[in-house]
Write a protein that holds these residues in place. Sequence first.
Motif, PDB file in Angstrom:
ATOM      1  N   TYR A  48      39.487 101.296  -9.957  1.00  0.00           N
ATOM      2  CA  TYR A  48      39.637 102.172 -11.124  1.00  0.00           C
ATOM      3  C   TYR A  48      39.396 101.334 -12.371  1.00  0.00           C
ATOM      4  O   TYR A  48      39.987 100.263 -12.542  1.00  0.00           O
ATOM      5  N   ILE A  84      35.467 105.441 -11.127  1.00  0.00           N
ATOM      6  CA  ILE A  84      36.054 105.148  -9.822  1.00  0.00           C
ATOM      7  C   ILE A  84      34.943 104.611  -8.924  1.00  0.00           C
ATOM      8  O   ILE A  84      33.839 105.159  -8.885  1.00  0.00           O
ATOM      9  N   PRO A  96      35.804 105.687  -3.692  1.00  0.00           N
ATOM     10  CA  PRO A  96      37.102 106.337  -3.483  1.00  0.00           C
ATOM     11  C   PRO A  96      37.312 106.766  -2.040  1.00  0.00           C
ATOM     12  O   PRO A  96      36.372 107.099  -1.320  1.00  0.00           O
ATOM     13  N   TYR A 142      43.557 109.019  -7.725  1.00  0.00           N
ATOM     14  CA  TYR A 142      42.625 108.637  -8.792  1.00  0.00           C
ATOM     15  C   TYR A 142      42.762 109.588  -9.980  1.00  0.00           C
ATOM     16  O   TYR A 142      42.713 109.161 -11.143  1.00  0.00           O
ATOM     17  N   ARG A 182      45.881 108.623 -11.763  1.00  0.00           N
ATOM     18  CA  ARG A 182      45.735 107.367 -12.521  1.00  0.00           C
ATOM     19  C   ARG A 182      45.004 107.607 -13.834  1.00  0.00           C
ATOM     20  O   ARG A 182      45.384 107.058 -14.886  1.00  0.00           O
ATOM     21  N   ILE A 219      37.436 111.007 -16.031  1.00  0.00           N
ATOM     22  CA  ILE A 219      36.590 110.287 -15.066  1.00  0.00           C
ATOM     23  C   ILE A 219      35.136 110.670 -15.326  1.00  0.00           C
ATOM     24  O   ILE A 219      34.731 111.814 -15.120  1.00  0.00           O
ATOM     25  N   LEU A 230      36.236 114.440  -5.467  1.00  0.00           N
ATOM     26  CA  LEU A 230      36.573 113.857  -6.764  1.00  0.00           C
ATOM     27  C   LEU A 230      35.644 114.364  -7.860  1.00  0.00           C
ATOM     28  O   LEU A 230      36.086 114.652  -8.976  1.00  0.00           O
TER      29      LEU A 230
END
Length: 470
Positions: free
Chosen positions: A17, A26, A29, A36, A39, A47, A66
């Motif tokens: 990260y 990221i 992952p 994530y 975070r 992101i 993601l």
Amino acid sequence: MKIEQIYTGCIAQAAYYMESNGEAAIFDPLREVQPYLNRAEKDNATIKYIFETHFHADFVSGHLDLAKKSGGKIVYGPTANPEFEALIASDGQEFKVGNYTITAIHTPGHTMESTCYLLSDENGKPYGLITGDTLFIGDVGRPDLAQAMVADLTQEKLASYLFDSLRNKIMVLPDDLIVFPSHGAGSACGKNMSKETTDTLGNQKRSNYALRADMTKEEFTKELLDGLGAPPAYFPQNVLMNIKGYESLDNIIEKSNIGLLPREFEAVANESDVIVLDVRHENDFVKSHIPNSIFIGIQGNFAPWVGSLLRDVNQKLLLVIPEGREEETITRLSRVGFDHVLGYLKGGIEAWAAAGFETDSIHSIAPDEFAKQWHPESTVVDARKPGEFEAEHVENAINLPLDNVNENFQSIPKGDDFFLHCAGGYRSVIMASILKSRGIHNIINVEKGMNGIKQTEVACTQFQCPSGKK
């Protein structure tokens, strides 16, 4: 520079990260992506990119889920051809994340699309290198995982590409760069990885066998390929899932996290293509388990062993799970592509027995009892890896590594009982369960394995040991 390693020990995998000025990236992952997202939320960051170093073989990446949940763009290196929307970077292409710069460096060898990512800080100074499976701490990626995907691509050709990538793309970078690999010791993607998960590039140039400055390409290829065992059977299937796409983990959990009463469980278990997988502790399994069930305990290297021994990610599974660990078990199976869980036994083995269904057990003895029963003519099967066996073993023992039990189980001695052990007691119970499912029941499992055997009073007089006593 703000970069964090997110390490998952049970599959020896590192994701990363990175955040700057409200933007985050990221790298590689895992399939469960909520950590994530959490975070980034903690930093109040968005992101922006999801960078993949290559099409992973040992786990199913979380790039698709993601991207859908964060809005980030998926990035692969040159020659990658995924069957979903992604940005295919050119060699040397730069990406901005806040005040940081990420430069794609194409490093074919482990796979043809393998790409490292050079991280530079707000002043443009190179800080670190995300190396994926190209460069590990103490090792480099094995070159035999991508050959099945491309015609006429041999492990020797890939090793040649890797040699050039290391010398021309990585070793020319500054010595003070921090190397951030995708794996550590325990991963099947290399053969000599360190327990350390980061290091400086300069130190790797001095200590990593594959980065010796005086090494020829022929020497590199020979050393790299020497001692490589066959890759786990599930690896190509994971590669295809990472290329083609997969069902959302949220959906997998929803349809798999179903408690079945014993009679319902028994009805499904009787279908010919279903395996009952028991993930409790080995001590609980040896005492009582469903006949013909396979033990792979969740407390160990669970997912890699499932992939290596059950092999087919399409295998239908029924689970016996410690209470409260249902979703965890389903998630960890999905990390290696096993998405076809049909449910779990509600109430566990106690409910199964209370409903009047048959149970089985494994004859298991303590190391002290083994020392009393053992004699030089005893048949002892050692389930550890060859390197462990060569370092120290019981006299006259037979080495049958768990990794190869599906191919070699017929070499198990028939007739009289035999002793079975590993290093600490986990692998021997896995092997015992597989052997029993194949009709081999003359097993005496040795608890605590070689670690326990060495503590007995006769260990250094009746067994080979490092001190040389005998």
